[in-house]
Structures are given as structure tokens and as C-alpha cells.
Write an enzyme that holds these catalytic residues in place. Sequence first.
Site, PDB file in Angstrom:
ATOM      1  N   TYR A 195       0.813  -1.210   0.000  1.00  0.00           N
ATOM      2  CA  TYR A 195       0.000   0.000   0.000  1.00  0.00           C
ATOM      3  C   TYR A 195       0.847   1.260   0.000  1.00  0.00           C
ATOM      4  O   TYR A 195       0.535   2.254   0.641  1.00  0.00           O
ATOM      5  CB  TYR A 195      -1.003  -0.012   1.176  1.00  0.00           C
ATOM      6  CG  TYR A 195      -1.907  -1.214   1.123  1.00  0.00           C
ATOM      7  CD1 TYR A 195      -3.026  -1.234   0.319  1.00  0.00           C
ATOM      8  CD2 TYR A 195      -1.597  -2.365   1.861  1.00  0.00           C
ATOM      9  CE1 TYR A 195      -3.841  -2.344   0.234  1.00  0.00           C
ATOM     10  CE2 TYR A 195      -2.415  -3.490   1.789  1.00  0.00           C
ATOM     11  CZ  TYR A 195      -3.528  -3.473   0.974  1.00  0.00           C
ATOM     12  OH  TYR A 195      -4.329  -4.581   0.891  1.00  0.00           O
ATOM     13  N   TYR A 214       8.039  21.068 -11.030  1.00  0.00           N
ATOM     14  CA  TYR A 214       8.806  21.010  -9.784  1.00  0.00           C
ATOM     15  C   TYR A 214       9.997  21.968  -9.796  1.00  0.00           C
ATOM     16  O   TYR A 214      10.399  22.497  -8.769  1.00  0.00           O
ATOM     17  CB  TYR A 214       9.401  19.604  -9.571  1.00  0.00           C
ATOM     18  CG  TYR A 214       8.449  18.469  -9.375  1.00  0.00           C
ATOM     19  CD1 TYR A 214       7.101  18.663  -9.101  1.00  0.00           C
ATOM     20  CD2 TYR A 214       8.915  17.152  -9.452  1.00  0.00           C
ATOM     21  CE1 TYR A 214       6.246  17.603  -8.916  1.00  0.00           C
ATOM     22  CE2 TYR A 214       8.068  16.080  -9.268  1.00  0.00           C
ATOM     23  CZ  TYR A 214       6.728  16.299  -9.001  1.00  0.00           C
ATOM     24  OH  TYR A 214       5.902  15.243  -8.819  1.00  0.00           O
ATOM     25  N   TRP A 228       2.814   4.447  -2.207  1.00  0.00           N
ATOM     26  CA  TRP A 228       2.236   5.506  -3.029  1.00  0.00           C
ATOM     27  C   TRP A 228       1.758   4.955  -4.364  1.00  0.00           C
ATOM     28  O   TRP A 228       2.362   4.059  -4.947  1.00  0.00           O
ATOM     29  CB  TRP A 228       3.262   6.580  -3.310  1.00  0.00           C
ATOM     30  CG  TRP A 228       3.906   7.143  -2.089  1.00  0.00           C
ATOM     31  CD1 TRP A 228       3.480   7.055  -0.793  1.00  0.00           C
ATOM     32  CD2 TRP A 228       5.120   7.883  -2.064  1.00  0.00           C
ATOM     33  NE1 TRP A 228       4.338   7.703   0.021  1.00  0.00           N
ATOM     34  CE2 TRP A 228       5.357   8.223  -0.720  1.00  0.00           C
ATOM     35  CE3 TRP A 228       6.020   8.312  -3.032  1.00  0.00           C
ATOM     36  CZ2 TRP A 228       6.460   8.967  -0.329  1.00  0.00           C
ATOM     37  CZ3 TRP A 228       7.117   9.045  -2.660  1.00  0.00           C
ATOM     38  CH2 TRP A 228       7.331   9.373  -1.316  1.00  0.00           C
ATOM     39  N   GLU A 230       0.230  18.507 -12.056  1.00  0.00           N
ATOM     40  CA  GLU A 230       1.248  19.022 -11.152  1.00  0.00           C
ATOM     41  C   GLU A 230       1.956  20.169 -11.850  1.00  0.00           C
ATOM     42  O   GLU A 230       2.298  20.065 -13.030  1.00  0.00           O
ATOM     43  CB  GLU A 230       2.281  17.948 -10.802  1.00  0.00           C
ATOM     44  CG  GLU A 230       1.761  16.859  -9.909  1.00  0.00           C
ATOM     45  CD  GLU A 230       2.825  15.818  -9.636  1.00  0.00           C
ATOM     46  OE1 GLU A 230       3.871  15.829 -10.308  1.00  0.00           O
ATOM     47  OE2 GLU A 230       2.601  14.986  -8.748  1.00  0.00           O
TER      48      GLU A 230
END
Length: 609
Positions: free
Chosen positions: A198, A509, A200, A506
Site C-alpha cells: 500500500y 517542480y 504511493w 502538477e
Amino acid sequence: MTPSSTPSPTSSSSGRSSGRSPVGRRAVLGAAAAVASVPALGGLATSAAAAPSGRGRSAKALPGGGDLGPNVIVFDPSTPGIQAKLDEVFKKQESAQFGTGRYALLFKPGSYSGLNAQLGFYTSIAGLGLSPDDTTINGDITVDAGWFNGNATQNFWRSAENLAVVPVNGTNRWAVAQAAPFRRMHVRGGLNLAPNGYGWASGGYIADSRIDGQVGPYSQQQWYTRDSAIGGWLNGVWNMVFSGVEGAPGQSFPNPPYTTLNTTPVSREKPFLYLNGGEYRVFLPEKRTNARGVTWGNGTPRGTSLPLSQFYVAKPGVSAATLNEALTQGLHLLLTPGIYHLDRPVQVNRANTVVLGLGYATLIPDNGVTALKVADVDGVRLAGFLIDAGPVNSATLLEVGPQGASADHSANPITVQDVFIRIGGAGPGKATTSMVINSRHTIVDHTWVWRADHGDGVGWETNRADYGVRVNGDDVLATGLFVEHFNKYDVQWFGQRGRTIFFQNEKAYDAPNQAAIQNGSIKGYAAYKVADSVTTHEGWGLGSYCYYNVDPSIVQHHGFAAPNASGVKFHNLLVVSLGGQGQYERVINDTGSPTSGTSTVPSTVVSYP
């Protein structure tokens, strides 16, 4: 760890290392997380409208049909050593994120037992029946993340299609990230979307599929499911969107974060290869309006069919000139798995042309050209391939319709499905704008348009790409829109009456400082910008995340920007600061609470205006 029914948010969707150590990223975000079916049935016909016209044919005409090449591996139930071959391909592709291997694993109709098909990068598995239930795998089709220490956020570029699966332990594991569609599948059991342990996970997309049991996303941050039937849905982290899904949970955003539409306004499923006796054909599903549930059931699906003899079966190494000659002759294109270098655009000028890729066939423009252009004609279907930017800047990588396109395609739209775009990662690449949609009524059904944040050829200027998707055409519908990391706007929408169901983003970055992203007087470029001239637009289930890891002090004013007009409406928006690496001041325009601290808790707006 034992999964919770409402697990903590855990990471960014790209997960990914931005060229840095993934362990460092994991430590930061791990700490942050700790804080915080009505089947449509009908007859099958050969499409006369899509048949080759014969124009331009000569004694030297290119042949249609033929061998599918060495990287299309076809099995039947009597094939010896199937598991060994599956394992061999997986060993090559498990961690080959930016490698050149491309594979399509095709299963003839029948029943197969004792298989575990583990899928690595650039690997597609599919059945060759007209219905998923024609080809049954008694076993598993598995995507897990052992290669990346239990982190599934980089499990990109793989697919499963047109198969029935009877999982060994009752539940099949499909722990994927972006560009990993699960289409036209029948899982006779449950579906687990998280990796073992479990860790990411960041996907994902399901369409035209039936999952008899429960779907358990667990750690998946976002997911879009379209025109399917499910036995239940366990939980949600940030953004779970459903349209036309029988058994979907009710509308409840933001807690749980479910956005549920009873139907999908317009859909037309992806073309697929199948066998009619011993003959390969390509099935072209028909358009549906207000769609709900799967297109297949107890009878023949609705649509038309083309023999492989009407396709130019392209192999890696073929020139763009030859592909264009095939199109001029009236042939469709079937791109077999591999890398295709282009010195000029592939130009699709004929209505109803099909360009279908197998095994993540990849187009690379070498000299700054646009990889593929479509004329303003009805019914073109683009599906199942990757466009990888070349080292010389391309003004655009994919153009659907020329500038100023205005024809009405409502009766027979152009569709762009599982067409993915990448700038950088596999090496230096640049493109000013990745995907431009000029033709009206185009349906963009599942795309990931990605300026790479890790891999080779990555840097603020190294893989410069200012704009992801630009929509100029009116009446365009996007179902499953993933666009990430562009230097300026990720999505710009200029057309009227546009609609988006599910958006995942997103921001880049690697912005070096606040000045690098300054947009006039506004802090940062919105992830999704609707032009001030637009009077009608609607979006459901849209999310934008920031992770400014080079300069965590960067502030992004908002994730979404749109005119304040009565016809411009948004439902269920969110912005997330991942581990406090940068912050948003607002969600949309000047509305919504700011993100704060390192808690990785979304700021949401349920309805705008």
C-alpha cells in the site's frame, strides 16, 4: 501496513524523483502523509465511409495488411511456454522506464489457465475477441512496484484491453500511474489499484470495463472511471471521478472526494484489433451520447469493422514520407511496436482515417517538425501511441485541425485516445506547445501530456515546454485529462462550450525561483486557464498539485483561472501543496482557502462561481 478505508494522502502523482534521489523525496512526503451495465448491442458492418478511396494508386502502391512484426507476440491456448514468454518480456521491461523496448502481447479467443502476466513499461496486453469474455485469463494481469521499492507513482506506459480475468485470489492488482489505461476489461472478482504494501500510487483510468467485485484504490490519489460497471468502490484520497458508471458511489465531494456524473455526454470507445476467424480486423465502436455502462454484453457491439488489408502495417524504421504515401493511397495506419523517427509531419487528410498504435509505438520528430497533423475532417481516430519530443524545439507535437478550423463534426467527431506526449526523460526534448486542438467537437479521451521531471535531458531550460494542451476549437470534450509540469500554462482553453471531466495536474517542480514563474502581476501560471473571451465552459473533478522542490518558498496564486461569466462553471476543484514544497494562495481566481504548512491537505471549492 494495513490499509485504511480512508488512507492518508501520500505523494505527488508523478512521485518521481525530479532527477534526485527518490528516497529523499519519499522521506519528505512520507512525513507529510504521517501528519496528515446497459449494453448497446447491434450489428457489425464494414465501414464503407472508411474504405480506401483508391486515389493515387499505381503499380507501386504500398500493400495493406501483412505481418505484425517481432514485437507483437500472439498466443493461443495451445501455445507452449506462455508463462515463460511473459516472464521474459517482463524482465526486459520491468524497470526500463526510458528504454526503447515496445511490446504487444495478444491473446486469441479461448481460455488460458495458470498465468500471471506481469506488465512492465511499454507493454500492452489485449484479447483478440470482439468481446472481453471471448478471451479468459484464469490467473492475473499484474502491475506492482517491486522494481521501485513499493512506490507505484512511476508505473507509466502500459495497458490492458479486451480481456476477461479470473484472479487467482479473487482480486487482481493494477497499481499504475499515468498513461496506463484499463479498457474494455472484465474482472470476475475485485480490483486492487495499490501496490503490495500500500505504498504511493498515482493513476489512473478505467473505461468500458466491468469489475464484478469491489474496486479498492487504497493509496491512489486520483482516478477517473468512465462508462463502466463496478461492484463497489472502497475509498478515495483526493479526487475520484466517475461518469456513466453503474455502481459508482454517489456524489459527495469533498468528503469522500467523489465526483459522480450519471452519464458521459459523448463517448466513442477506442478502436481495437481483433480476429474474425483467421483474419485480423480493426473494430471501430460507434459514438454514444449520454453514455452509461459498457458497450459490450451478450451480443455484438455496435460499430463498424475494417479488414487489416485496409491498413498500412508500419514497422520501425519506415520514413514519414512512406507513412504519408500510405495515407494518400487511402490506407489507414497500424503502427507496430517500436520507435519511429520523423523528418516531416505525418499528415492525416482523409475523413474517417484510423491511426492505431500497438505496444506504445513512439513517434519522435527529429528536426523540430510537428509529429502528426490532422485536417479539419470528420471521424479521424488517433489511438494508442506516444509522441516523444526531439532535441530540436517543435512549435507543436500534435495538431488536430489546422488553425481556424471551423467545420461541424458533431455527428462524427475526431477522437484522440490513449495518445500520450512526453518532453524529456528519455533524452533532451523541447516543444513550445505539445497538443493543439483546433477542430470542433473533438473528444480527447485519456491523455497524459508530460514535461518530464526526472530521467535524462531534464531541467528548467533543458526540456523547455511552455504549454501542454491548447484548445482553440469549440465544443471540445476532454474525458481523463492528465497534464503536468509545463513551464507556463499546462492547459489553455480558448474554444467555446468546452467541457472537461477529470483533470490531474502538477505544476513544474523545477522552477528555480519565484521570478521564473511570474505571470505579469500574477504569481505563477494557472494549471488550467480558460480564456477571458470564453462565455461557456464547464469542468468536473479538477485537481492541481505543487511541489516546488528547488525553491520551496515559491507561491502559486491559484490552480485555475477563468472568466467570471454565468456560463463558465466548475464543480469540485482542489489544489494540494505536497509536503509544503510551495503553496497556493487560492483555488480558482481569487476564491478558495490557501494551502498551508506540510500537511498535504487539499483546499477545495465545490462549485464556482
